[in-house]
Design a protein around this motif. Structure first.
Motif, PDB file in Angstrom:
ATOM      1  N   GLU A  87       0.701  -1.153   0.066  1.00  0.00           N
ATOM      2  CA  GLU A  87       0.045   0.110  -0.030  1.00  0.00           C
ATOM      3  C   GLU A  87       1.149   1.365  -0.042  1.00  0.00           C
ATOM      4  OE1 GLU A  87      -3.491   2.389   2.530  1.00  0.00           O
ATOM      5  OE2 GLU A  87      -2.943   0.312   3.217  1.00  0.00           O
ATOM      6  N   SER A  88       1.945   1.063   0.439  1.00  0.00           N
ATOM      7  CA  SER A  88       2.889   2.441   0.681  1.00  0.00           C
ATOM      8  C   SER A  88       3.530   2.579  -0.368  1.00  0.00           C
ATOM      9  CB  SER A  88       3.885   2.244   1.801  1.00  0.00           C
ATOM     10  OG  SER A  88       3.591   2.116   2.949  1.00  0.00           O
ATOM     11  N   VAL A  89       3.917   1.493  -1.450  1.00  0.00           N
ATOM     12  CA  VAL A  89       4.403   1.811  -2.624  1.00  0.00           C
ATOM     13  C   VAL A  89       3.480   2.553  -3.552  1.00  0.00           C
ATOM     14  CG1 VAL A  89       5.431   0.674  -4.604  1.00  0.00           C
ATOM     15  CG2 VAL A  89       5.945   0.074  -2.455  1.00  0.00           C
ATOM     16  N   LEU A  90       2.219   1.929  -3.677  1.00  0.00           N
ATOM     17  CA  LEU A  90       1.277   2.254  -4.455  1.00  0.00           C
ATOM     18  C   LEU A  90       1.155   3.893  -3.952  1.00  0.00           C
ATOM     19  CD1 LEU A  90      -1.048   2.232  -6.419  1.00  0.00           C
ATOM     20  CD2 LEU A  90      -2.605   1.292  -4.709  1.00  0.00           C
ATOM     21  N   ARG A  91       0.930   4.416  -2.691  1.00  0.00           N
ATOM     22  CA  ARG A  91       0.695   5.757  -2.559  1.00  0.00           C
ATOM     23  C   ARG A  91       1.967   6.629  -3.123  1.00  0.00           C
ATOM     24  NH1 ARG A  91      -1.701   6.299   3.686  1.00  0.00           N
ATOM     25  NH2 ARG A  91      -3.444   4.990   3.423  1.00  0.00           N
TER      26      ARG A  91
ATOM     27  N   ARG B 282      19.428 -22.016 -10.436  1.00  0.00           N
ATOM     28  CA  ARG B 282      18.530 -20.754 -10.982  1.00  0.00           C
ATOM     29  C   ARG B 282      17.693 -20.120  -9.690  1.00  0.00           C
ATOM     30  NH1 ARG B 282      15.286 -22.737 -15.900  1.00  0.00           N
ATOM     31  NH2 ARG B 282      14.867 -24.287 -14.799  1.00  0.00           N
ATOM     32  N   LEU B 283      18.256 -20.058  -8.544  1.00  0.00           N
ATOM     33  CA  LEU B 283      17.640 -19.255  -7.254  1.00  0.00           C
ATOM     34  C   LEU B 283      18.197 -17.922  -7.104  1.00  0.00           C
ATOM     35  CD1 LEU B 283      16.423 -22.087  -4.751  1.00  0.00           C
ATOM     36  CD2 LEU B 283      15.121 -21.005  -6.540  1.00  0.00           C
ATOM     37  N   PHE B 284      17.420 -16.826  -6.911  1.00  0.00           N
ATOM     38  CA  PHE B 284      18.327 -15.867  -6.530  1.00  0.00           C
ATOM     39  C   PHE B 284      17.568 -14.698  -5.799  1.00  0.00           C
ATOM     40  CE2 PHE B 284      19.129 -16.767 -11.092  1.00  0.00           C
ATOM     41  CZ  PHE B 284      20.263 -16.200 -11.358  1.00  0.00           C
ATOM     42  N   ALA B 285      18.391 -13.986  -4.889  1.00  0.00           N
ATOM     43  CA  ALA B 285      17.961 -13.246  -3.900  1.00  0.00           C
ATOM     44  C   ALA B 285      17.537 -12.057  -4.548  1.00  0.00           C
ATOM     45  CB  ALA B 285      18.790 -13.192  -2.508  1.00  0.00           C
ATOM     46  N   ALA B 286      16.239 -11.457  -4.472  1.00  0.00           N
ATOM     47  CA  ALA B 286      15.997 -10.111  -5.017  1.00  0.00           C
ATOM     48  C   ALA B 286      16.551  -8.743  -4.177  1.00  0.00           C
ATOM     49  CB  ALA B 286      14.458 -10.164  -5.131  1.00  0.00           C
TER      50      ALA B 286
ATOM     51  N   SER C  91      -3.145  -8.184  -1.049  1.00  0.00           N
ATOM     52  CA  SER C  91      -2.390  -7.495  -0.190  1.00  0.00           C
ATOM     53  C   SER C  91      -1.320  -8.003   0.157  1.00  0.00           C
ATOM     54  CB  SER C  91      -2.998  -6.661   1.021  1.00  0.00           C
ATOM     55  OG  SER C  91      -3.520  -7.883   1.673  1.00  0.00           O
ATOM     56  N   ASP C  92      -0.791  -9.176  -0.432  1.00  0.00           N
ATOM     57  CA  ASP C  92       0.231 -10.297   0.192  1.00  0.00           C
ATOM     58  C   ASP C  92       1.487 -10.226  -0.701  1.00  0.00           C
ATOM     59  OD1 ASP C  92      -1.259 -11.510  -1.977  1.00  0.00           O
ATOM     60  OD2 ASP C  92      -1.158 -13.487  -1.203  1.00  0.00           O
ATOM     61  N   PHE C  93       1.494  -9.356  -1.644  1.00  0.00           N
ATOM     62  CA  PHE C  93       2.941  -9.339  -2.573  1.00  0.00           C
ATOM     63  C   PHE C  93       4.016  -8.956  -1.518  1.00  0.00           C
ATOM     64  CE2 PHE C  93      -0.574  -8.972  -5.617  1.00  0.00           C
ATOM     65  CZ  PHE C  93      -0.329 -10.199  -6.394  1.00  0.00           C
ATOM     66  N   THR C  94       5.052  -9.549  -1.794  1.00  0.00           N
ATOM     67  CA  THR C  94       6.256  -9.081  -0.745  1.00  0.00           C
ATOM     68  C   THR C  94       7.228  -8.411  -1.385  1.00  0.00           C
ATOM     69  OG1 THR C  94       7.488 -11.030  -1.455  1.00  0.00           O
ATOM     70  CG2 THR C  94       6.054 -11.293   0.570  1.00  0.00           C
ATOM     71  N   ASP C  95       7.114  -8.016  -2.785  1.00  0.00           N
ATOM     72  CA  ASP C  95       7.801  -7.088  -3.629  1.00  0.00           C
ATOM     73  C   ASP C  95       7.104  -6.508  -4.790  1.00  0.00           C
ATOM     74  OD1 ASP C  95       8.390  -9.003  -5.168  1.00  0.00           O
ATOM     75  OD2 ASP C  95      10.672  -8.881  -5.368  1.00  0.00           O
ATOM     76  N   ASP C  96       7.600  -5.788  -5.371  1.00  0.00           N
ATOM     77  CA  ASP C  96       6.970  -4.982  -6.729  1.00  0.00           C
ATOM     78  C   ASP C  96       7.281  -5.913  -8.049  1.00  0.00           C
ATOM     79  OD1 ASP C  96       6.153  -2.540  -5.381  1.00  0.00           O
ATOM     80  OD2 ASP C  96       8.368  -2.629  -5.056  1.00  0.00           O
ATOM     81  N   ALA C  97       8.283  -6.626  -7.923  1.00  0.00           N
ATOM     82  CA  ALA C  97       8.555  -7.645  -9.003  1.00  0.00           C
ATOM     83  C   ALA C  97       7.487  -8.612  -9.039  1.00  0.00           C
ATOM     84  CB  ALA C  97       9.822  -8.110  -9.079  1.00  0.00           C
ATOM     85  N   SER C  98       6.999  -9.179  -7.839  1.00  0.00           N
ATOM     86  CA  SER C  98       5.890 -10.254  -7.951  1.00  0.00           C
ATOM     87  C   SER C  98       4.430  -9.650  -8.152  1.00  0.00           C
ATOM     88  CB  SER C  98       6.004 -10.772  -6.344  1.00  0.00           C
ATOM     89  OG  SER C  98       5.652  -9.478  -5.516  1.00  0.00           O
ATOM     90  N   ILE C  99       4.501  -8.507  -8.246  1.00  0.00           N
ATOM     91  CA  ILE C  99       3.094  -7.838  -8.636  1.00  0.00           C
ATOM     92  C   ILE C  99       3.335  -7.745 -10.121  1.00  0.00           C
ATOM     93  CG2 ILE C  99       1.804  -5.639  -8.800  1.00  0.00           C
ATOM     94  CD1 ILE C  99       2.464  -5.203  -5.765  1.00  0.00           C
TER      95      ILE C  99
END
Length: 397
Positions: free
Chosen positions: A87-91, A160-164, A188-196
């Protein structure tokens, strides 16, 4: 094309301990708040546009104090965050809209060590037309899955695993639309913007992150960051050396530093026998105690017969980066009577830079003869000596 920035600074940072000292983004490192250090990184990057900092409603006074007298602070706007990071990122994205940016970088306030080279690398990929760019580092540690009672349930493949990391960067209108859709759907459960972005169907491009671009999470992280700024640490600079030699036999040319040079001789070996890249591969592996080229690519393995040695060098560079290393210099000396190296030196340096992911000015190729002495002087072989310099963070005093 303008690039706006959203700095997410509304969290409480409970894992940093000592709540009486306030949220971690306002803790001091090197005498300055973490948030100020982060803002400085973007304000000092010449391609950054307007910056929106999303803060907690309780932190307005701390925020104002943290940017007091900060050069360029007039470009920084603050907005109040929401109940979740999403929600903070969206604002923050909505607030940025009045500036009309083409791209946006979304960054954690608690990552003060983001540097210009990473920002520039991300910007290049955005300008190439990618709508979503995610800096990430390959997982180096072995991963375990635990059961409910705390026992190891399974070992998880890290292939092929990476830390974002952040800044996660996007085409502005497309990530804003994805965030708006996620909010409208009740997610509201996305942990980062890439996942959105992934959820919205946007292809996300991975680019190499930086081992230095750490997120300050615990009190120990903050203490280590403070040590970096106050000089209570020393750079962990390591140098590795490598040597290789291959026999010259009748053929149609030699490959050196990844460049094929037509000639009536060739280098004999299981792979393409590129002595220069073999020596440099060993030099890189030496900086982190990762064995030598034969450990990773044994000549007894038929899959490497005739293989291009750039594969070996790229693998060594990946190992170095997975262990937190930053390759700062690569130097190769070739000892050969034939062929002539000088006409190909610039191409060789460019090839090294491409494989290692560093600038050409950090790649050196030199050549000398053996004054017609010994097996090299008799044109029976070519030798190479390589030196690699890598920085692995810092050593505490």
């Amino acid at each position: 094309m303008s690039t706006g920035v959203v700095i997410v600074a509304a969290g409480r940072g409970e894992r940093a301990g000592s709540p009486e000292r306030g949220p971690k983004q306002y803790r001091l490192i090197g005498g300055q708040p973490v948030l100020r250090r982060t803002l400085e990184a973007f304000l000092n990057w010449p391609d950054s546009g307007p910056i929106v900092t999303v803060i907690h409603p309780d932190d307005q006074a701390q925020f104002s104090e943290s940017i007091r007298d900060l050069p360029g602070a007039e470009r920084v706007l603050s907005v109040m965050g929401g109940a979740t990071r999403q929600e903070s990122v969206l604002r923050g994205l909505r607030a940025l809209g009045t500036a009309g940016p083409h791209h946006v970088m979304i960054h954690d306030a608690a990552r003060p060590f983001v540097d210009r080279s990473l920002l520039q690398a991300i910007a290049v990929r955005l300008h190439e037309g990618h709508d979503a760019v995610l800096p990430a580092v390959a997982i180096a540690d072995t991963l375990k899955r635990s059961s409910a009672d705390g026992l190891v349930e399974a070992t998880v493949s890290r292939d092929r695993l990476f830390a974002a990391q952040t800044p996660q960067s996007f085409h502005y209108e497309k990530i804003l639309e994805a965030h708006e859709k996620a909010a409208a759907s009740g997610r509201s459960d996305f942990t980062d913007d890439a996942s959105i972005a992934e959820w919205a169907g946007m292809p996300v491009l991975l680019v190499p992150g930086s081992a230095q671009n750490v997120k300050l999470t615990t009190a120990q992280d903050i203490a280590m960051a403070d040590a970096k700024f106050t000089g209570n640490s020393l750079p962990d600079v390591r140098t590795g050396n490598g040597y290789d030699v291959h026999q010259l036999v009748p053929g149609d040319g030699v490959t050196l530093c990844g460049v094929f040079i037509p000639h009536d001789l060739k280098l004999h070996g299981h792979s393409d026998a590129d002595v220069a890249l073999h020596a440099l591969t060993d030099a890189l592996l030496a900086t982190c105690g990762a064995g030598d080229i034969g450990d990773h690519f044994p000549p007894s393995d038929p899959q490497w017969k005739g293989a291009a040695s750039r594969i070996f060098l790229a693998h060594a560079a990946e190992i170095v980066r997975a262990k937190g290393g930053i390759i700062t210099n690569a130097d190769i000396s070739l000892i050969a009577e034939v062929p002539k190296i000088a006409p190909h030196r610039d191409t060789m340096r460019s090839t090294l830079a491409e494989i290692l992911g560093i600038s050409v000015d950090r790649c050196s190729v030199k050549a000398t003869t053996n004054e017609k002495i010994g097996f090299i002087g008799r044109k029976e072989g070519i030798a190479a000596i390589a030196t690699a310099t890598v920085i692995y963070g810092e050593l505490q005093r």
